[in-house]
Motif scaffolding. Structure first.
Motif, PDB file in Angstrom:
ATOM      1  N   UNK A   1     -15.669   4.895 -23.987  1.00 32.27           N
ATOM      2  CA  UNK A   1     -14.208   4.252 -23.966  1.00 32.27           C
ATOM      3  C   UNK A   1     -14.802   2.840 -23.637  1.00 32.27           C
ATOM      4  N   UNK A   2     -14.367   1.787 -24.209  1.00 32.21           N
ATOM      5  CA  UNK A   2     -14.699   0.526 -24.244  1.00 32.21           C
ATOM      6  C   UNK A   2     -13.970   0.136 -22.877  1.00 32.21           C
ATOM      7  N   UNK A   3     -12.917   0.370 -22.267  1.00 30.14           N
ATOM      8  CA  UNK A   3     -11.976  -0.220 -21.140  1.00 30.14           C
ATOM      9  C   UNK A   3     -12.711  -0.028 -19.984  1.00 30.14           C
ATOM     10  N   UNK A   4     -13.562   0.902 -20.048  1.00 27.63           N
ATOM     11  CA  UNK A   4     -14.195   1.251 -18.714  1.00 27.63           C
ATOM     12  C   UNK A   4     -15.150   0.715 -18.351  1.00 27.63           C
ATOM     13  N   UNK A   5     -15.992   0.195 -19.647  1.00 30.65           N
ATOM     14  CA  UNK A   5     -17.370  -0.505 -20.079  1.00 30.65           C
ATOM     15  C   UNK A   5     -16.925  -2.070 -19.332  1.00 30.65           C
ATOM     16  N   UNK A   6     -15.638  -2.581 -19.605  1.00 26.26           N
ATOM     17  CA  UNK A   6     -15.243  -3.981 -19.457  1.00 26.26           C
ATOM     18  C   UNK A   6     -15.238  -3.608 -17.977  1.00 26.26           C
ATOM     19  N   UNK A   7     -14.366  -2.239 -17.699  1.00 24.01           N
ATOM     20  CA  UNK A   7     -14.287  -2.204 -15.673  1.00 24.01           C
ATOM     21  C   UNK A   7     -15.374  -2.472 -15.113  1.00 24.01           C
ATOM     22  N   UNK A   8     -16.632  -1.375 -15.655  1.00 26.06           N
ATOM     23  CA  UNK A   8     -17.611  -2.339 -14.422  1.00 26.06           C
ATOM     24  C   UNK A   8     -18.278  -3.366 -14.419  1.00 26.06           C
ATOM     25  N   UNK A   9     -18.663  -3.713 -15.900  1.00 23.88           N
ATOM     26  CA  UNK A   9     -19.204  -5.353 -15.782  1.00 23.88           C
ATOM     27  C   UNK A   9     -18.191  -6.656 -14.648  1.00 23.88           C
ATOM     28  N   UNK A  10     -16.860  -6.313 -15.735  1.00 21.73           N
ATOM     29  CA  UNK A  10     -16.587  -7.337 -13.934  1.00 21.73           C
ATOM     30  C   UNK A  10     -16.403  -6.811 -13.020  1.00 21.73           C
ATOM     31  N   UNK A  11     -16.736  -5.599 -12.107  1.00 19.03           N
ATOM     32  CA  UNK A  11     -16.862  -5.356 -10.830  1.00 19.03           C
ATOM     33  C   UNK A  11     -18.208  -6.151 -10.706  1.00 19.03           C
TER      34      UNK A  11
END
Lengths: 441, 441
Positions: free
Chosen positions: B34-44
């Motif tokens: 689920x790429x959306x989760x990875x994106x959120x973590x990278x942004x954090x």
């Protein structure tokens, strides 16, 4: 009954396929290392409801004489997987087709990367399966002797079989993620491929879940006899090379008849010839644009190439006059040679102009107004010369923007092009079925 | 004088390194597709001014008993290049470090992909250079017999040399793009590598411009004798494995002294031990979180692993009581065994709890409040046990969010962590020089 619908891919090199395009007024000549330009172009393609961004590729700096090489923007480009993955984040619907060679790579790597791109993009990946015969590419991978044509195709067939087998490593329902019991996946729904073949030994399983699309869409370009047969058996889209509507119809009929004999439904493979388009508000203006674009091609290199093409030293002719009558016979392919000579006579091109035309882009071209181009595209579609096109833009970004702003609305008005994306995956937009898993129900 | 500054990488698997993390309350158990989760973590992570997102990798489904395997979220993951390229578009400053093996890939592919990622991300790529000794990985690439340890390292050294040589194919000023003269690049500023070595023959040039950073940052993890020497010679960051501050100081001194002997400035290599962090508002709460997390580890598999680790069949012990006194001697490594036994005694762990602790994550851990963790991190930095850390979050996303929201401000208050990114590239943020091109001024 609803009309047949055109499918459209955009066949892209960052600065265009045309060798003079980087010098055209307004060109983004640094697009092969400037991601922002690629992002803008992909977003415009999506605005135009294109099925896919189709990334061309080479595994070497192309071997050409230094006088031509130093004028070529193709010497540098993005690598397809990294580029398309970055574009996945900048788009929502556009398919992302990466060229990847079966000759100098490993099926485990290729299977994994496409599966990953498919998950990241929500099911928008496609694989343009190619073989590599460029000796300079071979030397970048420690190979001095190339596989011959038949071996390359046998390896390609085995390679595709292994990659699709790896994509099927897990059933779609393998990942149960039961927090209570602590079971993450059901090992009975994981398959160990254990492939041992003529060229490849690959155990598996792949360490990534089955792609969203089951398999990314399989694209091929082969037009040789084994290439056509491989495509009829395994391809879901063909990047065709027909130069005329007659050649397009013959190719289309041949491949679809091969599918009939295999018991494969015809609509499971889309034939998309490459198409170079120059659109303007009048034919005269479009012709001026082409003349300007061709004039950006290095004449000396183009004349050398034309000499090879015709099997004649054309540099001895007057470059500013048409080809002489009664050209001597040569050993070159008669039909290709005649096509070139006929084109030069029809458009009254000088030797230099002819050389620059072919040195820029010599394949199927439509030039004129949005209406005349839509007429031609519709004629191809209705006479079963294609299922759509892989569009090549003469210069970027303007050629792409013009196509989306002018030609697309004209196609929509005729009812032969979508008004909105049909689905969320590349497969759904192309009207292709999701492949069954060969190991699991 | 300004205080030394901590550098921080985030060592990531999409669902965490900890084997029980996917069952922890609030976990994103599907983050590995689920790429959306990875994106959120990278942004954090970027909000927390981390130097880099550091992507772990394997080239196979890990070989473990099926009872453990079916409980493991590591069986599926994104491929690093496609993931990091997609994250490049979702972030602006965060470094993107991909693990890539020198054992089963081609230097031309690796050089190209990192160069492409570096261009796409504006100079944020890093390469975690690893060798692969997993026999299951070998079988995914048609190899039955693995290279021995020394051969793997010789190949790795040659591989890095070829990749960096390929990155130097073009001088930074090679691309003149003169629209008037039609010269795209200066062939005198292109180098043909023509490498012929023990393991690799690679002609070049690479078909992409020199990376923005010159070379992406070179990261290594080797702690063996040849691994340390290779790192001292070529690495720019080391992912360390010290378990205690004393071991950290010894490793740090050893590697930096090797650099002194080579005449390499010490600050050109950052040593970043892996660090597992559990932060809460009190030590008791942090300990409760760890106990809950450890309880999610499959006890039976963990007990089997602990038996191997101690060289004893611990399943015959009472699992709900501490380890018996006077354990029999075995052939296992004395220091590792003693460290485990000492930890069990200190924390009064039952056999089951000890097994689950080690089965979850057994390396360097800091647990407590933001202040106590910052104290420990500062002590490591000031006593030259590290230049920073590769932080591992116990569960995701909350462990990551807690670290950014609680520990980062505490580090900033102490003046040992940046308040804003120093530069635009990973190199600039890490304080590393841009490498000269070995072929051109």
């Amino acid at each position: 009954m609803a009309k047949r619908q055109l499918k459209l891919g955009a066949f892209m090199r960052p600065v265009s396929l045309h060798t003079g395009a980087w010098r055209y007024p307004g060109a983004w000549a640094d697009a092969n290392f400037n991601f922002a330009h690629l992002k803008r172009m992909a977003q415009k393609l999506e605005e135009g409801l294109f099925d896919a961004f189709f990334m061309a590729d080479h595994l070497a700096v192309l071997n050409m004489p230094v006088e031509a090489l130093k004028r070529s923007h193709t010497v540098t480009s993005f690598e397809p997987f990294t580029l398309l993955s970055a574009l996945a984040g900048a788009t929502e619907h556009l398919g992302l087709v990466a060229t990847a060679s079966t000759t100098f790579d490993e099926p485990y790597h290729i299977a994994r990367r496409f599966a990953s791109l498919d998950h990241i993009s929500g099911g928008r990946a496609g694989w343009n399966v190619v073989t590599t015969s460029n000796p300079d590419a071979a030397r970048n991978f420690g190979r001095e002797d190339l596989l011959d044509h038949d071996e390359r195709y046998r390896r390609a067939r085995e390679f595709v079989d292994v990659v699709t087998g790896l994509w099927d490593s897990f059933a779609d329902d393998a990942f149960v993620r039961n927090v209570e019991t602590g079971i993450y996946f059901d090992p009975a729904r994981m398959h160990v491929l254990d492939h041992k073949g003529e060229f490849l030994n690959v155990r598996g399983p792949l360490n990534i879940a089955r792609p969203v699309q089951g398999w990314p869409v399989i694209v091929q370009a082969g037009s040789s006899e084994p290439g056509r047969q491989l495509a009829a058996e395994t391809a879901e889209a063909i990047f065709g090379a027909a130069n005329t509507i007659e050649a397009g119809r013959a190719f289309y009929a041949d491949v679809k008849e091969r599918m009939d004999r295999l018991g494969r439904p015809r609509e499971h493979l889309k034939i998309l010839p490459g198409l170079f388009v120059i659109v303007a508000d009048s034919l005269a203006e479009a012709q001026e644009r082409r003349a300007l674009l061709d004039s950006k091609v290095h004449a000396q290199s183009a004349i050398a190439s034309l000499s090879v093409w015709l099997g004649l030293d054309v540099s001895s002719f007057d470059l500013d006059r048409p080809l002489p009558d009664n050209l001597p016979e040569t050993n070159q392919s008669r039909s290709g040679r005649e096509r070139v000579i006929e084109m030069a006579r029809r458009e009254n091109l000088t030797v230099r102009q002819l050389a620059q035309r072919l040195g820029g882009y010599g394949g199927l071209t439509m030039i004129g107004t949005a209406a005349s181009i839509a007429d031609e595209m519709e004629a191809w579609l209705e006479s079963e010369a294609c299922d759509g096109f892989n569009v090549m833009f003469p210069y970027l970004p303007d050629g792409l923007f013009d196509f989306v702003d002018k030609v697309i609305p004209e196609l929509q008005r005729r009812g032969i092009y979508r008004l909105a994306y049909e689905g969320s995956t590349l497969r759904e937009n192309l009207g292709l079925p999701r492949p069954a898993n060969r190991f699991f129900d």
